[in-house]
Structure formats: structure tokens, C-alpha cells
Design a protein around this motif. Structure first.
Motif, PDB file in Angstrom:
ATOM      1  N   ILE B  65      -3.351  18.030  -2.472  1.00 20.44           N
ATOM      2  CA  ILE B  65      -4.478  18.356  -1.588  1.00 20.44           C
ATOM      3  C   ILE B  65      -4.690  17.176  -0.648  1.00 20.44           C
ATOM      4  O   ILE B  65      -4.755  16.029  -1.104  1.00 20.44           O
ATOM      5  N   LEU B  66      -4.802  17.456   0.640  1.00 22.39           N
ATOM      6  CA  LEU B  66      -5.103  16.404   1.618  1.00 22.39           C
ATOM      7  C   LEU B  66      -6.548  16.566   2.063  1.00 22.39           C
ATOM      8  O   LEU B  66      -6.957  17.644   2.503  1.00 22.39           O
ATOM      9  N   GLU B  67      -7.317  15.491   1.942  1.00 21.10           N
ATOM     10  CA  GLU B  67      -8.707  15.507   2.429  1.00 21.10           C
ATOM     11  C   GLU B  67      -8.880  14.404   3.456  1.00 21.10           C
ATOM     12  O   GLU B  67      -8.523  13.257   3.200  1.00 21.10           O
ATOM     13  N   MET B  68      -9.435  14.782   4.613  1.00 24.84           N
ATOM     14  CA  MET B  68      -9.639  13.826   5.694  1.00 24.84           C
ATOM     15  C   MET B  68     -11.005  13.163   5.536  1.00 24.84           C
ATOM     16  O   MET B  68     -11.981  13.797   5.133  1.00 24.84           O
ATOM     17  N   ARG B  69     -11.029  11.891   5.860  1.00 24.07           N
ATOM     18  CA  ARG B  69     -12.283  11.140   5.809  1.00 24.07           C
ATOM     19  C   ARG B  69     -12.461  10.340   7.089  1.00 24.07           C
ATOM     20  O   ARG B  69     -11.498   9.854   7.669  1.00 24.07           O
ATOM     21  N   ASP B  70     -13.728  10.209   7.476  1.00 18.80           N
ATOM     22  CA  ASP B  70     -14.093   9.359   8.608  1.00 18.80           C
ATOM     23  C   ASP B  70     -14.889   8.183   8.028  1.00 18.80           C
ATOM     24  O   ASP B  70     -15.908   8.408   7.364  1.00 18.80           O
ATOM     25  N   PRO B  71     -14.426   6.957   8.233  1.00 17.71           N
ATOM     26  CA  PRO B  71     -15.083   5.827   7.561  1.00 17.71           C
ATOM     27  C   PRO B  71     -16.512   5.589   8.015  1.00 17.71           C
ATOM     28  O   PRO B  71     -17.262   4.886   7.323  1.00 17.71           O
ATOM     29  N   ILE B  72     -16.918   6.190   9.143  1.00 16.70           N
ATOM     30  CA  ILE B  72     -18.317   6.051   9.573  1.00 16.70           C
ATOM     31  C   ILE B  72     -19.149   7.175   8.963  1.00 16.70           C
ATOM     32  O   ILE B  72     -20.169   6.934   8.312  1.00 16.70           O
ATOM     33  N   ARG B  73     -18.676   8.410   9.143  1.00 15.01           N
ATOM     34  CA  ARG B  73     -19.409   9.552   8.584  1.00 15.01           C
ATOM     35  C   ARG B  73     -19.433   9.478   7.051  1.00 15.01           C
ATOM     36  O   ARG B  73     -20.432   9.809   6.417  1.00 15.01           O
ATOM     37  N   ASP B  74     -18.314   9.039   6.466  1.00 10.92           N
ATOM     38  CA  ASP B  74     -18.193   8.961   5.006  1.00 10.92           C
ATOM     39  C   ASP B  74     -18.297   7.503   4.549  1.00 10.92           C
ATOM     40  O   ASP B  74     -17.505   7.032   3.722  1.00 10.92           O
ATOM     41  N   ALA B  75     -19.272   6.810   5.115  1.00 11.93           N
ATOM     42  CA  ALA B  75     -19.360   5.354   4.907  1.00 11.93           C
ATOM     43  C   ALA B  75     -19.563   4.974   3.434  1.00 11.93           C
ATOM     44  O   ALA B  75     -18.987   3.994   2.960  1.00 11.93           O
ATOM     45  N   ALA B  76     -20.373   5.752   2.717  1.00  8.39           N
ATOM     46  CA  ALA B  76     -20.644   5.400   1.320  1.00  8.39           C
ATOM     47  C   ALA B  76     -19.367   5.483   0.490  1.00  8.39           C
ATOM     48  O   ALA B  76     -19.078   4.599  -0.330  1.00  8.39           O
ATOM     49  N   GLU B  77     -18.585   6.536   0.740  1.00  2.46           N
ATOM     50  CA  GLU B  77     -17.342   6.692  -0.006  1.00  2.46           C
ATOM     51  C   GLU B  77     -16.342   5.605   0.383  1.00  2.46           C
ATOM     52  O   GLU B  77     -15.639   5.050  -0.476  1.00  2.46           O
ATOM     53  N   ALA B  78     -16.291   5.303   1.683  1.00  2.00           N
ATOM     54  CA  ALA B  78     -15.387   4.243   2.156  1.00  2.00           C
ATOM     55  C   ALA B  78     -15.735   2.916   1.500  1.00  2.00           C
ATOM     56  O   ALA B  78     -14.856   2.176   1.051  1.00  2.00           O
ATOM     57  N   GLN B  79     -17.007   2.649   1.410  1.00  2.00           N
ATOM     58  CA  GLN B  79     -17.436   1.382   0.798  1.00  2.00           C
ATOM     59  C   GLN B  79     -17.098   1.367  -0.695  1.00  2.00           C
ATOM     60  O   GLN B  79     -16.601   0.360  -1.219  1.00  2.00           O
ATOM     61  N   ALA B  80     -17.342   2.475  -1.353  1.00  3.35           N
ATOM     62  CA  ALA B  80     -17.057   2.543  -2.794  1.00  3.35           C
ATOM     63  C   ALA B  80     -15.571   2.343  -3.076  1.00  3.35           C
ATOM     64  O   ALA B  80     -15.191   1.783  -4.105  1.00  3.35           O
ATOM     65  N   LEU B  81     -14.736   2.801  -2.151  1.00  2.00           N
ATOM     66  CA  LEU B  81     -13.287   2.700  -2.351  1.00  2.00           C
ATOM     67  C   LEU B  81     -12.702   1.437  -1.714  1.00  2.00           C
ATOM     68  O   LEU B  81     -11.496   1.224  -1.752  1.00  2.00           O
ATOM     69  N   GLY B  82     -13.546   0.618  -1.115  1.00  2.00           N
ATOM     70  CA  GLY B  82     -13.064  -0.632  -0.528  1.00  2.00           C
ATOM     71  C   GLY B  82     -12.234  -0.448   0.728  1.00  2.00           C
ATOM     72  O   GLY B  82     -11.324  -1.224   0.997  1.00  2.00           O
ATOM     73  N   ILE B  83     -12.561   0.557   1.510  1.00  2.74           N
ATOM     74  CA  ILE B  83     -11.795   0.821   2.731  1.00  2.74           C
ATOM     75  C   ILE B  83     -12.394   0.022   3.886  1.00  2.74           C
ATOM     76  O   ILE B  83     -13.438   0.383   4.426  1.00  2.74           O
ATOM     77  N   GLU B  84     -11.729  -1.046   4.251  1.00  3.90           N
ATOM     78  CA  GLU B  84     -12.224  -1.924   5.320  1.00  3.90           C
ATOM     79  C   GLU B  84     -11.394  -1.817   6.582  1.00  3.90           C
ATOM     80  O   GLU B  84     -11.706  -2.478   7.588  1.00  3.90           O
ATOM     81  N   ARG B  85     -10.291  -1.079   6.532  1.00  2.00           N
ATOM     82  CA  ARG B  85      -9.455  -0.899   7.716  1.00  2.00           C
ATOM     83  C   ARG B  85      -8.800   0.478   7.643  1.00  2.00           C
ATOM     84  O   ARG B  85      -8.683   1.040   6.542  1.00  2.00           O
ATOM     85  N   THR B  86      -8.419   0.974   8.792  1.00  2.00           N
ATOM     86  CA  THR B  86      -7.845   2.324   8.862  1.00  2.00           C
ATOM     87  C   THR B  86      -6.650   2.328   9.810  1.00  2.00           C
ATOM     88  O   THR B  86      -6.609   1.502  10.723  1.00  2.00           O
ATOM     89  N   PRO B  87      -5.686   3.238   9.621  1.00  5.72           N
ATOM     90  CA  PRO B  87      -5.687   4.327   8.644  1.00  5.72           C
ATOM     91  C   PRO B  87      -5.490   3.815   7.216  1.00  5.72           C
ATOM     92  O   PRO B  87      -4.759   2.865   6.988  1.00  5.72           O
ATOM     93  N   ALA B  88      -6.155   4.499   6.289  1.00  2.00           N
ATOM     94  CA  ALA B  88      -6.054   4.144   4.880  1.00  2.00           C
ATOM     95  C   ALA B  88      -5.825   5.404   4.052  1.00  2.00           C
ATOM     96  O   ALA B  88      -6.427   6.442   4.321  1.00  2.00           O
ATOM     97  N   ILE B  89      -4.947   5.276   3.080  1.00  2.00           N
ATOM     98  CA  ILE B  89      -4.613   6.407   2.209  1.00  2.00           C
ATOM     99  C   ILE B  89      -4.959   6.014   0.782  1.00  2.00           C
ATOM    100  O   ILE B  89      -4.555   4.949   0.309  1.00  2.00           O
TER     101      ILE B  89
END
Lengths: 73, 152
Positions: B65-89
Motif C-alpha cells: 500500500i502506498l500512502e502519500m504524506r505532506d510534511p506540512i499538512r501531516d506535520a504531527a506524523e512527520a514529527q513523530a517519524l523524525g521526517i526532517e527532509r523530503t522526499p522521505a520514504i
């Protein structure tokens, strides 16, 4: 080495493994003083350059995140 | 034109079918518009990553399953997963730890992605030696491994 690092993370809950394309993120090269690839940084320590075999990678991970001498009883 | 050539896609489809028993979700955090330095290059890389991953999930649609994320719209999830740069998988499945890629997994890193997925589809079965498994049992602290590559 990227494959090995990811396999380590699949195996062990202590491990987060990132594979980072330096050509897209040159600021990371400056931050960690990476001047050749592949390079490995564990817990923000000094970089290790070149390919590591599986047992060498395990040794490096344990050197930094393994038991300290007083924990080994 | 597809990124994964038809003969290779056929082989991978069979490879995944032989292993698959657990689902794997691939999260792709794309580069947000006007985020700063290198915007065009990172936005293009995000598109490349999306195209590649869409082809990859089509190889085992019942399990991947592929799910797209936007690090601004999905900021809480990005922060929880440690996503500080993009593209990130981020790969989510039967992984004990965290498996992340920053960039587009092409060339050697495509093989890494395929082996990651194979292991996760097979319920977290890695190809690591028994001696490695035994050694890592003694890990006591978090270990953040960053492998720097320069795909050519």
C-alpha cells in the motif's frame, strides 16, 4: 551497506536506519563532514567511510549502543 | 515509459508472490511547495519517488500500500517519524525498528528497497546471519544508523 542497515532495523527495535542520498541533501555532507560515499554515521558520531561487511557493521553498532562494561554481568 | 522494465517487473512480481504473507505500507513524504533551498530539485525527486513507488506497489497490490504524506499538512506524523527532509520514504510492516530512505531509491538503492519489502512481506524475515542476530540481542541503547550514498 544500505541494505544491511535496513535489515538491522527490520530485526531490532533499538535501530533506526536511514539511507540518505547526499546529492539531494548536501547540507548533510557538511554537517557530518562526509567527503566520500558510502559513509556511515551512528548516533551522530564520527563518520566511518567505505563498505562494511555484516559482522563489521554489527561490531560498530555494538561499540556505540551495546552494553557498557559495567552492564555485562 | 515505466521505470521498472517489463521483464524485471515480471520477475519481481513472482519474487514478491513467493514471499508475501504480511501487508506493508509505504509512506512517501513529498517535498512541500516553496519549502526553501533546492525546491525544484527536491520536488522533482518527490515526483520520481512517487512514480517509482506506484510501480512497485502494483507488483503486489494485495499486500503493498502506498500512502502519500505532506510534511506540512501531516506535520504531527512527520514529527513523530523524525521526517526532517523530503522526499522521505518510511516502510511500515513487520519491522522491529524504523526503516527510512531520504531520496529516490534508484540504482543500488532500488535493490535495497526490494530486499526491504521482501523481508517485510515475509513477516520481518531478514537474510542476516545467526551470529548477527545473536550479537544484536545485547543492544542496550537506541542506535541511529545513517548511511550516506551518492547514486550514480
Amino acid at each position: 551497506m544500505a541494505r544491511l542497515a535496513h535489515q538491522f532495523a527490520i530485526l531490532d527495535a533499538h535501530i533506526t536506519a536511514d539511507v540518505i542520498d547526499l546529492t539531494l541533501f548536501p547540507e548533510m555532507a557538511r554537517r557530518y563532514q562526509i567527503y566520500a560515499t558510502p559513509a556511515l554515521v551512528i548516533n551522530d558520531r564520527e563518520p566511518i567511510f567505505g563498505f562494511l561487511r555484516e559482522e563489521e557493521l554489527a561490531q560498530q553498532v555494538l561499540r556505540i549502543a551495546g552494553p557498557r562494561p559495567f552492564e555485562e554481568e | 515509459m515505466p521505470i521498472i522494465a517489463a521483464p524485471q517487473a515480471d520477475r519481481l512480481r513472482t519474487y514478491f508472490e513467493e514471499q508475501a504473507r504480511d501487508p506493508v505500507t509505504i509512506l512517501l513524504f513529498i517535498h512541500p511547495a516553496q519549502a526553501g533551498e533546492n525546491d525544484d530539485e527536491l520536488a522533482l525527486a518527490s515526483q520520481d519517488a512517487q512514480e517509482l513507488l506506484e510501480e512497485v506497489v502494483a507488483l503486489a497490490p494485495a499486500y503493498l500500500i502506498l500512502e502519500m504524506r505532506d510534511p506540512i499538512r501531516d506535520a504531527a506524523e512527520a514529527q513523530a517519524l523524525g521526517i526532517e527532509r523530503t522526499p522521505a520514504i518510511v516502510l511500515r510492516g513487520k519491522a522491529a525498528g524504523q526503516v527510512r530512505t531520504f531520496g529516490v531509491p534508484l540504482h543500488y538503492e532500488f535493490t535495497t528497497l526490494i530486499e526491504d519489502l521482501r523481508a517485510l512481506l515475509a513477516g520481518g524475515q531478514t537474510t542476516l546471519d545467526d551470529s548477527t542476530r545473536e550479537a544484536l540481542v545485547s543492544l542496550r541503547r537506541p542506535a541511529h544508523l545513517q548511511v550516506f550514498v551518492a547514486p550514480t
